[in-house]
Design a protein around this motif. Structure first.
Motif, PDB file in Angstrom:
ATOM      1  N   ASN A  21       0.874  -1.185   0.000  1.00  0.00           N
ATOM      2  CA  ASN A  21       0.000   0.000   0.000  1.00  0.00           C
ATOM      3  C   ASN A  21       0.907   1.230   0.000  1.00  0.00           C
ATOM      4  OD1 ASN A  21       0.473   1.106   2.726  1.00  0.00           O
ATOM      5  ND2 ASN A  21      -0.525  -0.752   3.461  1.00  0.00           N
ATOM      6  N   ALA A 257       3.072   1.175   8.031  1.00  0.00           N
ATOM      7  CA  ALA A 257       2.584   0.004   7.283  1.00  0.00           C
ATOM      8  C   ALA A 257       1.166   0.231   6.781  1.00  0.00           C
ATOM      9  CB  ALA A 257       2.628  -1.236   8.172  1.00  0.00           C
ATOM     10  N   GLY A 259      -1.541   1.287   8.860  1.00  0.00           N
ATOM     11  CA  GLY A 259      -2.588   0.902   9.816  1.00  0.00           C
ATOM     12  C   GLY A 259      -2.505   1.700  11.096  1.00  0.00           C
TER      13      GLY A 259
HETATM   14  N1  ARG Z   1       0.287  -3.405   5.785  1.00  0.00           N
HETATM   15  C1  ARG Z   1      -1.036  -3.890   5.993  1.00  0.00           C
HETATM   16  C2  ARG Z   1      -1.686  -4.146   4.641  1.00  0.00           C
HETATM   17  O1  ARG Z   1      -1.415  -3.413   3.717  1.00  0.00           O
HETATM   18  C3  ARG Z   1      -1.851  -2.935   6.794  1.00  0.00           C
HETATM   19  C4  ARG Z   1      -3.217  -3.442   7.124  1.00  0.00           C
HETATM   20  C5  ARG Z   1      -4.068  -2.455   7.850  1.00  0.00           C
HETATM   21  N2  ARG Z   1      -5.269  -3.043   8.240  1.00  0.00           N
HETATM   22  C6  ARG Z   1      -6.490  -2.497   8.124  1.00  0.00           C
HETATM   23  N3  ARG Z   1      -7.490  -3.125   8.639  1.00  0.00           N
HETATM   24  N4  ARG Z   1      -6.683  -1.383   7.475  1.00  0.00           N
HETATM   25  O2  ARG Z   1      -2.439  -5.072   4.457  1.00  0.00           O
END
Ligand code: ARG
Length: 280
Positions: A21, A257, A259
């Motif tokens: 992401n 990351a 989140g």
């Molecule tokens: N690095 C993780 C991903 O891209 C972060 C996830 C965050 N989780 C969320 N429920 N938004 O999957």
């Protein structure tokens, strides 16, 4: 009093070591293990004042396992297990499956090839009991009819269009009594119309881009107490006037990351009496 239960996974193996992401770009190997542990423990301590926190044992090699919101979607004693879009997270699935099964949940799994990322992309409306489900980046629209059928819920599909807000819970947070905290530009026009038709204006709380990028919508609400990484004073004031208490706690290591508070937690009790299924 019966305390609500939430699932968290300690950041023993957390780090940013791939990019799935936009938040992770430029942050590979840039997270501090010690700061991540400190921030996670603080979040856990705050949460523990209100709920019982259960722990999922972290597994080496699966650094994003800390984000338990993505383990699955729970309604009553049933869980729809996540099927991750990116191979980088697919190895988390067996650990989550085992944990849910050991806890006595009925574990449902989508057909191969239909991605679905759990409570990160599917949120119950706290007022009316329908399920808001995101698609566009991670979960596939094809997963939504399964959710409707398996959980006997009305599913409202929302199309995410801004890659910074790749999971529904990064830009959308249903609150008690039908209030909704959200960032409208993260959704296409059709989805915005759907939201506006379902949620009356006085219950909608749109946030600014500045709040959105600090993960203000990635909030956990327990009984009118809202926990988030950060929120501007005007937003905090607005929520306070509506009877909410806001607690902010720095989660900057996890923002690297993509989140924050909501992603790091999974509510384990999601009671719902059930409504007639609307899709098959
Ligand atoms: N690095 C993780 C991903 O891209 C972060 C996830 C965050 N989780 C969320 N429920 N938004 O999957």
């Amino acid at each position: 009093m019966n305390r609500l239960r939430y699932l968290m996974c300690p950041p023993d193996h957390y780090q940013v070591n791939y990019v799935i992401n936009p938040w992770m770009e430029g942050n590979v190997q840039r997270s501090s293990q010690q700061r991540a542990i400190d921030q996670w423990q603080k979040l856990q301590a705050i949460l523990s004042q209100y709920v019982q926190v259960e722990r999922l044992t972290p597994a080496q090699g699966w650094p994003d396992m800390v984000f338990t919101a993505n383990a699955g979607l729970i309604v009553n004693q049933t869980v729809v297990l996540s099927q991750f879009y990116h191979p980088e997270r697919q190895g988390e699935q067996p650990y989550c499956r085992d944990w849910f099964a050991a806890q006595g949940y009925q574990v449902l799994e989508l057909p191969q090839g239909i991605a679905f990322e759990g409570a990160g992309d599917a949120l119950l409306d706290r007022g009316q009991g329908w399920l808001w489900s995101g698609y566009g980046f991670r979960s596939m629209l094809e997963s939504h009819p399964y959710l409707a059928k398996w959980l006997s819920l009305e599913v409202l599909s929302l199309h995410l269009i801004d890659k910074r807000f790749y999971h529904l819970d990064t830009c959308f947070c249903p609150l008690s009594e039908g209030y909704l905290l959200y960032y409208p530009p993260a959704f296409d026009t059709y989805s915005n119309h759907l939201i506006e038709r379902r949620i009356p204006p006085e219950k909608r709380i749109p946030v600014s881009e500045a709040d959105a990028i600090h993960f203000a919508c990635n909030a956990v609400e327990i009984d009118r107490v809202i926990l988030a990484n950060s929120m501007s004073y005007p937003l905090q004031e607005r929520l306070q006037k509506l009877g909410f208490t806001v607690i902010t706690t720095d989660l900057s290591e996890f923002l690297k990351a993509g989140g924050a508070a909501k992603c790091l937690t999974l509510r384990l009790d999601e009671p719902l009496s059930g409504m007639p299924a609307l899709a098959g």
